[in-house]
Design an enzyme around this catalytic site. Structure first.
Site, PDB file in Angstrom:
ATOM      1  N   ARG A 287       0.674  -1.162   0.008  1.00 57.33           N
ATOM      2  CA  ARG A 287      -0.393  -0.355  -0.256  1.00 57.33           C
ATOM      3  C   ARG A 287       0.816   1.690   0.682  1.00 57.33           C
ATOM      4  NH1 ARG A 287      -3.938  -1.428   3.890  1.00 57.33           N
ATOM      5  NH2 ARG A 287      -5.279  -2.565   2.544  1.00 57.33           N
ATOM      6  N   GLY A 288       2.033   1.930   0.959  1.00 56.58           N
ATOM      7  CA  GLY A 288       2.395   2.173   0.806  1.00 56.58           C
ATOM      8  C   GLY A 288       3.201   2.861  -0.814  1.00 56.58           C
TER       9      GLY A 288
END
Length: 348
Positions: A287-288
């Site tokens: 997600r980062g």
């Protein structure tokens, strides 16, 4: 034409807010690309969190909806319309369209699951024998902003529901033999004071960005903020008028950035470096990486460029990663120094 509600509650101009650049940038980037995944704003009490969040909604252009639709259904995009509107369009019905301001929905701390997700209208069921769905706050917030103040005090179960809807873009309600599914695409904005408790790392990770705000220490700035607020409270109209030009400029910039976003490119070498930073910081999941790529593109579009530079990434990477470093719920969130350190190493 202004409504009674708008006349009763004027909105403090976004461009009049002094300082808090991190929070303002995070909100603007989420308005340009709602798929960034919202923003969590943590900071001291009385630092203008709620004021700033309410002010950003005022900058967005009006949206087209199917008139009187409970879910703010889009007239042409099937991903943003309810099942009933879809079937009406498939049947060849000509549905009237109207313009509304971008919805800004406040979620109160004491809200129940029924109030958030929607429920069955019991009164109609008893009186008329008809099972009717009564939409909740997620339906009202579709295509708008859902704001949760003191999100760290909200029941974990409700936070899970909000984050699931924000991630999938849909809300499904199963009640009394009725199953209703409707679009719930919104920018989720949470705010809170870290002294009152942190969010679980798993929930924090679901917010696209994390902005930190601190009380302004400079006496001259503090005086400026107090004077501005007093001026607005005494004569909101003249304050709004004073910042009208800056508001219009920012509104235009956001609108142009939205149109430009699809044409923005980020080189493979830069994408590799972003993933390298995430790997070195031991960020769980991908997600980062995804959020940093999206935010860098939105930042480039905001600056009217179609090519992402390493400086664009530098401007957004701390906002995208700092809240993903915490493995232990008892740890405090890093202020971003680790992210800056690793970024400087990788992008040197």
């Amino acid at each position: 034409m202004t409504t009674i509600k708008e006349r009763m509650r004027p909105v403090f101009p976004f461009t009049a807010i002094v300082g808090q650049e991190e929070m303002k940038l995070a909100l603007i980037l989420n308005m340009i690309d709602p798929k960034i995944g919202g923003v969590m704003i943590m900071g001291d009490r009385g630092t203008g969190k709620s004021t700033t969040i309410r002010a950003i909604a005022d900058l967005l252009p009006q949206i087209q909806i199917i008139q009187d639709d409970l879910f703010n259904s889009h007239p042409t995009d099937t991903e943003l319309m309810s099942d009933s509107v879809q079937s009406s369009i498939e049947n060849g019905e000509n549905l009237p369209i109207s313009l509304i301001n971008v919805p800004m929905v406040d979620l109160p701390l004491g809200a129940t699951e029924d109030r958030v997700c929607g429920t069955i209208d019991i009164e109609k069921a008893l009186n008329e024998g008809v099972k009717t769905f009564e939409p909740g706050l997620l339906a009202k917030a579709n295509r708008g902003i859902l704001y949760v103040d003191e999100v760290n005090l909200l029941d974990d179960h409700l936070v899970d529901i909000l984050l699931d809807s924000a991630a999938s873009g849909w809300n499904t309600v199963e009640r009394e033999g009725i199953s209703v599914r409707h679009p719930a695409r919104f920018v989720l904005v949470g705010s809170g004071n870290p002294e009152e408790g942190e969010l679980r790392p798993q929930l924090l990770d679901r917010f696209g960005m994390h902005a930190e705000i601190r009380t302004v220490k400079d006496p001259a700035l503090r005086v400026q903020i107090v004077e501005q607020r007093s001026q607005f409270d005494q004569d909101p109209d003249s304050c709004i008028q004073e910042y009208k030009e800056q508001q219009t400029t920012l509104k235009t910039n956001i609108s142009q950035a939205r149109d430009l976003l699809d044409n923005v490119n980020i080189d493979f070498s830069l994408r590799m470096k972003i993933s390298q930073v995430c790997g070195q910081l031991d960020v769980d999941g991908l997600r980062g990486d995804i959020v940093t790529n999206r935010a860098a593109k939105a930042f480039a579009a905001y600056n009217r460029r179609t090519q992402v530079t390493s400086e664009d990434i530098r401007s957004v990477i701390t906002l995208c990663l700092r809240h993903r470093l915490r493995k232990d719920p008892l740890e405090t969130i890093d202020s971003g120094s680790k992210v800056v350190e690793v970024f400087s190493e990788v992008f040197a």
